[in-house]
Design a protein around this motif. Structure first.
Motif, mmCIF file in Angstrom:
data_model
loop_
_atom_site.group_PDB
_atom_site.id
_atom_site.type_symbol
_atom_site.label_atom_id
_atom_site.label_comp_id
_atom_site.label_asym_id
_atom_site.label_seq_id
_atom_site.Cartn_x
_atom_site.Cartn_y
_atom_site.Cartn_z
ATOM 1 N N ALA A 108 -2.495 -10.715 3.438
ATOM 2 C CA ALA A 108 -2.310 -9.103 3.335
ATOM 3 C C ALA A 108 -1.083 -8.865 4.056
ATOM 4 N N CYS A 109 -0.693 -9.496 5.245
ATOM 5 C CA CYS A 109 0.356 -9.347 5.691
ATOM 6 C C CYS A 109 1.854 -9.931 4.951
ATOM 7 N N HIS A 110 1.520 -11.017 4.489
ATOM 8 C CA HIS A 110 2.493 -11.506 3.597
ATOM 9 C C HIS A 110 2.830 -10.466 2.307
ATOM 10 N N LYS A 111 1.731 -10.067 1.610
ATOM 11 C CA LYS A 111 1.985 -9.257 0.545
ATOM 12 C C LYS A 111 2.426 -7.656 1.021
ATOM 13 N N LEU A 112 2.481 -7.382 2.266
ATOM 14 C CA LEU A 112 2.821 -6.226 2.765
ATOM 15 C C LEU A 112 4.273 -6.507 3.086
ATOM 16 N N GLU A 113 4.684 -7.408 3.493
ATOM 17 C CA GLU A 113 5.926 -7.996 3.982
ATOM 18 C C GLU A 113 6.911 -7.915 2.433
ATOM 19 N N ASN A 114 6.191 -8.714 1.607
ATOM 20 C CA ASN A 114 6.827 -8.716 0.265
ATOM 21 C C ASN A 114 7.267 -7.506 -0.372
ATOM 22 N N HIS A 115 6.050 -6.361 -0.432
ATOM 23 C CA HIS A 115 6.149 -4.894 -0.825
ATOM 24 C C HIS A 115 7.240 -4.256 0.026
ATOM 25 N N LEU A 116 7.061 -4.387 1.433
ATOM 26 C CA LEU A 116 8.166 -3.690 2.093
ATOM 27 C C LEU A 116 9.666 -4.174 1.940
ATOM 28 N N HIS A 117 9.574 -5.432 1.604
ATOM 29 C CA HIS A 117 11.105 -6.154 1.266
ATOM 30 C C HIS A 117 11.623 -5.611 0.074
ATOM 31 N N LEU A 125 13.151 8.888 -3.414
ATOM 32 C CA LEU A 125 13.678 8.387 -2.348
ATOM 33 C C LEU A 125 12.833 8.617 -1.152
ATOM 34 N N ARG A 126 12.344 9.944 -1.247
ATOM 35 C CA ARG A 126 11.519 10.361 -0.172
ATOM 36 C C ARG A 126 10.244 9.562 -0.128
ATOM 37 N N ASN A 127 9.761 9.517 -1.641
ATOM 38 C CA ASN A 127 8.397 8.677 -1.726
ATOM 39 C C ASN A 127 8.680 7.280 -1.274
ATOM 40 N N LEU A 128 9.767 6.591 -1.460
ATOM 41 C CA LEU A 128 9.939 5.376 -1.291
ATOM 42 C C LEU A 128 9.901 5.485 0.272
ATOM 43 N N GLU A 129 10.649 6.329 1.038
ATOM 44 C CA GLU A 129 10.570 6.284 2.537
ATOM 45 C C GLU A 129 9.102 6.408 3.102
ATOM 46 N N ASP A 130 8.440 7.253 2.472
ATOM 47 C CA ASP A 130 6.753 7.449 2.926
ATOM 48 C C ASP A 130 6.326 5.874 2.617
ATOM 49 N N THR A 131 6.407 5.378 1.567
ATOM 50 C CA THR A 131 5.611 4.120 1.442
ATOM 51 C C THR A 131 6.334 3.226 2.280
ATOM 52 N N ARG A 132 7.629 3.017 2.574
ATOM 53 C CA ARG A 132 8.093 2.182 3.554
ATOM 54 C C ARG A 132 7.295 2.307 4.912
ATOM 55 N N MET A 133 7.218 3.725 5.225
ATOM 56 C CA MET A 133 6.663 3.956 6.751
ATOM 57 C C MET A 133 5.032 3.587 6.349
ATOM 58 N N HIS A 134 4.409 3.819 5.487
ATOM 59 C CA HIS A 134 2.949 3.342 5.372
ATOM 60 C C HIS A 134 2.828 1.604 5.464
ATOM 61 N N LEU A 135 3.565 1.189 4.708
ATOM 62 C CA LEU A 135 3.839 -0.260 4.720
ATOM 63 C C LEU A 135 3.935 -0.918 5.923
ATOM 64 N N GLU A 136 5.022 -0.159 6.851
ATOM 65 C CA GLU A 136 5.372 -0.881 7.910
ATOM 66 C C GLU A 136 4.094 -0.515 9.071
ATOM 67 N N LYS A 137 3.367 0.619 9.055
ATOM 68 C CA LYS A 137 2.429 1.014 9.795
ATOM 69 C C LYS A 137 1.107 0.057 9.373
ATOM 70 N N ASP A 138 0.952 -0.129 8.301
ATOM 71 C CA ASP A 138 -0.290 -0.875 7.606
ATOM 72 C C ASP A 138 -0.069 -2.353 8.165
ATOM 73 N N LEU A 139 1.431 -2.828 8.150
ATOM 74 C CA LEU A 139 1.583 -4.232 8.526
ATOM 75 C C LEU A 139 1.501 -4.466 10.009
ATOM 76 N N ALA A 140 1.832 -3.368 10.977
ATOM 77 C CA ALA A 140 1.484 -3.283 12.218
ATOM 78 C C ALA A 140 0.220 -3.399 12.484
ATOM 79 N N VAL A 141 -0.929 -2.693 11.727
ATOM 80 C CA VAL A 141 -2.233 -2.707 11.920
ATOM 81 C C VAL A 141 -2.745 -4.035 11.665
ATOM 82 N N LYS A 142 -2.315 -4.652 10.383
ATOM 83 C CA LYS A 142 -2.984 -6.027 10.140
ATOM 84 C C LYS A 142 -2.253 -7.076 11.133
ATOM 85 N N THR A 143 -1.065 -6.793 11.695
ATOM 86 C CA THR A 143 -0.540 -7.609 12.502
ATOM 87 C C THR A 143 -1.466 -7.687 13.914
#
Length: 447
Positions: A314-323, A402-420
């Motif tokens: 999940a972390c690898h996938k989140l990192e990929n999507h975040l990238h 762009l705002r949606n992408l920013e929200d997605t980035r924020m959620h991805l980063e938060k979810d990645l932190a939770v998974k980490t």
């Protein structure tokens, strides 16, 4: 013999004290009435006539006969006495030999029972020591279960610190709860088995003490009988005990004596066999509980491994999507800038078209003609306005994207932190702590 009458031959001596005259007593005096009679036979040693010759011979014959009879009776008594002495001597010797033999047989019986009691005491003592060792294994195993219980409860508490949405009742938590329940059940089983072992040890010691007391009595009785067997007629330790033949009311019979010892041996044997069976049961319980704990530990570790793999994936996938999202944000930002620049670029043509129309609206009189140039300028301005409207609409869409992408980035980063964080808890906290899990030898009570 009746007292005979005394014959008076002279007057009695005068009394010193005058007495009155008494009545005369008439005496019947025996007289000779024939050739074979004598008046002296009726007197007590006093007679007036001599014995006859026949009486003399008769008296001699009587003395002879009496002497012969007395001698014969004496010889008979001597012979009977000798026979009685010999008979009593033989009887006493036979009786003593029989008593000695019976005492010897009693010594053999006592020695046999004593040996069996001693063997049973030795076996029961050895069995009690083995059961004590098994009891210590149970206590060690019970102490060893404290570590797995602490590890499992600590893992559950650590996993409670996972953040939403990873705070789930997953397979790892189910296995941990099963492990906690298994450890509690095993601890209860070990405690009950320890109590059963303590009770069996107490019974073993009680029956061992009973056999030891019986053995001690047998040893004392054996020593007494052995001393009695060594006594003989020339022993200096023997003496009279007139009342020793009296039997005590509480004395046992040979049957009750043998039955008492046999019952002690049977009870001791039953308890020893029960102790052996309990040792086998304890060994089986310790082996099964140790295997169950290790199997459950392996199941928990396997669940942790799979969960960590899922978290890593999940972390690898989140990192990929975040990238990709970050790259898309960059592209969208460039697009927004391009749209803004395009809108800005449309301002000059629009000014030109509007200025042309404005200036041509000031043509005089008939020159104010709706010619082809006029129509073209009007259509040009409309086209420019439509282009600006389209660009502004697209700019709004780009900015929203762009705002949606920013929200997605924020959620991805938060979810990645939770998974980490979840991965850190499961791998660094839980699995590292589980490395201290006791070995199967420790769980079996050998260490």
């Amino acid at each position: 013999m009746a007292q005979t009458d005394v014959l008076l031959t002279k007057q009695p001596a005068p009394q010193t004290v005058p007495s009155c005259e008494l009545p005369r007593k008439v005496y019947d005096v025996a007289r000779n009435t024939g050739a074979y009679t004598s008046s002296g036979l009726a007197t007590a040693g006093f007679r007036s006539a001599k014995y006859l010759v026949d009486e003399w011979f008769q008296n001699c014959y009587a003395r002879y006969h009496r002497a012969f009879a007395d001698r014969d009776q004496s010889e008979r008594q001597r012979h009977e006495s000798q026979l009685l002495v010999a008979e009593t001597e033989a009887l006493a010797r036979c009786t003593q030999e029989d008593s000695t033999r019976r005492v010897g047989a009693r010594l053999q019986d006592t020695h046999g029972w004593k040996s069996e009691l001693q063997h049973e005491v030795s076996e029961l003592g050895a069995e009690t020591d083995l059961l004590l060792a098994q009891k210590q294994r149970l206590e060690h195993a019970l102490d060893a279960t404290a570590v797995p219980f602490s590890i499992a409860t600590d893992n559950l508490q650590c996993r409670e610190r996972r953040q939403h949405p990873d705070l789930v009742r997953d397979h790892v938590e189910m296995e941990l709860l099963k492990e906690v329940e298994l450890i509690r059940n095993i601890q209860d089983l070990l405690k009950r088995t320890i109590m059963q072992a303590v009770n069996q040890i107490r019974l073993n010691r009680e029956h061992k003490e009973t056999c030891e007391m019986d053995w001690s009595d047998k040893v004392e009785a054996y020593n007494i009988d052995q001393t009695c067997a060594h006594y003989h007629n020339r022993s200096t330790e023997v003496q009279f005990h007139p009342h020793s033949a009296k039997l005590e009311e509480s004395a046992s019979t040979p049957e009750t004596w043998a039955r008492f010892t046999q019952e002690n041996l049977d009870r001791a044997e039953r308890e020893r066999l029960a102790s052996v069976n309990l040792r086998v049961l304890i060994d089986s319980i310790l082996r099964d509980t140790a295997e169950d704990l290790r199997l459950q530990c392996d199941a928990v570790n396997l669940a942790f491994g799979r969960r960590c793999e899922e978290l890593e994936d999940a972390c690898h996938k989140l990192e990929n999507h975040l990238h990709k999202t970050l790259r898309e944000i960059t592209d969208q930002e460039h697009n927004v800038e391009a749209l803004k620049q395009a809108i800005k670029d449309k301002e000059a043509p629009l000014k030109v078209a509007q200025t042309r129309l404005y200036n041509r609206s000031h043509r005089p009189n008939v020159e104010l003609c709706r010619d082809a140039a006029q129509f073209r300028l009007v259509s040009e301005m409309e086209e420019l306005n439509m282009s600006l409207a389209a660009l502004k609409e697209k700019l709004l869409e780009a900015e929203q994207s762009l705002r949606n992408l920013e929200d997605t980035r924020m959620h991805l980063e938060k979810d990645l932190a939770v998974k980490t964080n979840s991965l850190f808890i499961d791998r660094q906290k839980c699995m590292t702590h589980r490395a201290c899990y006791p070995t199967i030898l420790q769980l079996a009570g050998y260490q």
